[in-house]
Motif scaffolding. Structure first.
Motif, PDB file in Angstrom:
ATOM      1  N   ASN A 136      -6.786   3.647   5.178  1.00 48.45           N
ATOM      2  CA  ASN A 136      -5.778   2.590   5.243  1.00 48.45           C
ATOM      3  C   ASN A 136      -4.837   2.757   6.437  1.00 48.45           C
ATOM      4  OD1 ASN A 136      -6.728   1.134   3.051  1.00 48.45           O
ATOM      5  ND2 ASN A 136      -5.454   2.249   1.586  1.00 48.45           N
TER       6      ASN A 136
ATOM      7  N   GLN B  46      -1.008   4.449  -1.437  1.00 50.41           N
ATOM      8  CA  GLN B  46      -2.364   4.263  -0.919  1.00 50.41           C
ATOM      9  C   GLN B  46      -2.439   4.545   0.582  1.00 50.41           C
ATOM     10  OE1 GLN B  46      -5.153   3.397  -2.847  1.00 50.41           O
ATOM     11  NE2 GLN B  46      -3.733   3.869  -4.489  1.00 50.41           N
TER      12      GLN B  46
ATOM     13  N   ASN C  60      -8.078  -3.284  -0.381  1.00 46.99           N
ATOM     14  CA  ASN C  60      -7.770  -1.905  -0.778  1.00 46.99           C
ATOM     15  C   ASN C  60      -6.480  -1.860  -1.593  1.00 46.99           C
ATOM     16  OD1 ASN C  60     -10.034  -1.025   0.544  1.00 46.99           O
ATOM     17  ND2 ASN C  60      -8.948  -0.194   2.310  1.00 46.99           N
TER      18      ASN C  60
ATOM     19  N   LEU D   2       0.835  -1.205   0.000  1.00 43.95           N
ATOM     20  CA  LEU D   2       0.000   0.000   0.000  1.00 43.95           C
ATOM     21  C   LEU D   2       0.869   1.254   0.000  1.00 43.95           C
ATOM     22  CD1 LEU D   2      -2.710  -1.105   2.586  1.00 43.95           C
ATOM     23  CD2 LEU D   2      -3.174  -0.426   0.214  1.00 43.95           C
TER      24      LEU D   2
ATOM     25  N   GLY E  51      -6.130  -0.695  -5.416  1.00 43.94           N
ATOM     26  CA  GLY E  51      -5.159   0.355  -5.755  1.00 43.94           C
ATOM     27  C   GLY E  51      -4.206  -0.092  -6.840  1.00 43.94           C
TER      28      GLY E  51
ATOM     29  N   SER F 156      -4.114   6.432   2.418  1.00 41.81           N
ATOM     30  CA  SER F 156      -5.317   7.203   2.756  1.00 41.81           C
ATOM     31  C   SER F 156      -5.552   7.134   4.262  1.00 41.81           C
ATOM     32  CB  SER F 156      -6.524   6.625   2.020  1.00 41.81           C
ATOM     33  OG  SER F 156      -6.835   5.331   2.540  1.00 41.81           O
TER      34      SER F 156
END
Length: 143
Positions: free
Chosen positions: A91, A86, A135, A81, A139, A88
């Motif tokens: 996350n 990613q 996720n 991630l 992504g 975010s």
């Protein structure tokens, strides 16, 4: 690169090492009290101590072994991630929640160790890991 995902990873690494120290501080004195002859203290594996040490002494060791299992998937997932950018708030929050649940799971397993609570903590952390992985996959597919 989302560096805001790195602190939960390193926190879980440090926690794992704390559990290693906890395990050693319980097991080493317990083993010394057994006065095992040197020729019998050769070889073997950590789980062999389950037969010679009290259950409660082995609980931190069992948890340490658990921290070497599923969290390896967490490390790979969160680092993926981070590489994908990613990081975010969702996350990052999920990563910190996973770490918090693993710490609570460790403390529970090393002290009280009732299975229903321990299993609940494990399954909840597993669900968070599943969401993180999903996720990450989304992504990666959208990158």
């Amino acid at each position: 690169m989302s560096t805001n995902l790195i602190p939960p990873v390193l926190t879980l690494v440090i926690w794992s090492l704390i559990m290693l120290i906890w395990m050693a501080t319980l097991r080493m004195p317990a083993l010394a009290r057994l006065k095992i002859p040197p020729h019998q203290a050769r070889g073997g594996r950590g789980q062999d101590l389950d037969r010679v040490l009290p259950r409660e002494i082995n609980w931190p060791a069992h948890n340490y072994a658990h921290l070497m299992e599923q969290p390896t998937i967490f490390y790979a997932t969160v680092l993926a991630l981070a590489v994908l950018g990613q990081g975010s708030p969702l996350n990052v929050g999920l990563a910190w929640a996973y770490v918090a649940l693993r710490v609570v799971h460790s403390i529970w397993q090393a002290t009280v160790n009732t299975i229903p609570v321990r299993a609940g903590l494990f399954f909840l952390s597993s669900l968070l890991l599943l969401v993180l992985a999903a996720n990450g996959l989304l992504g990666a597919l959208n990158a």
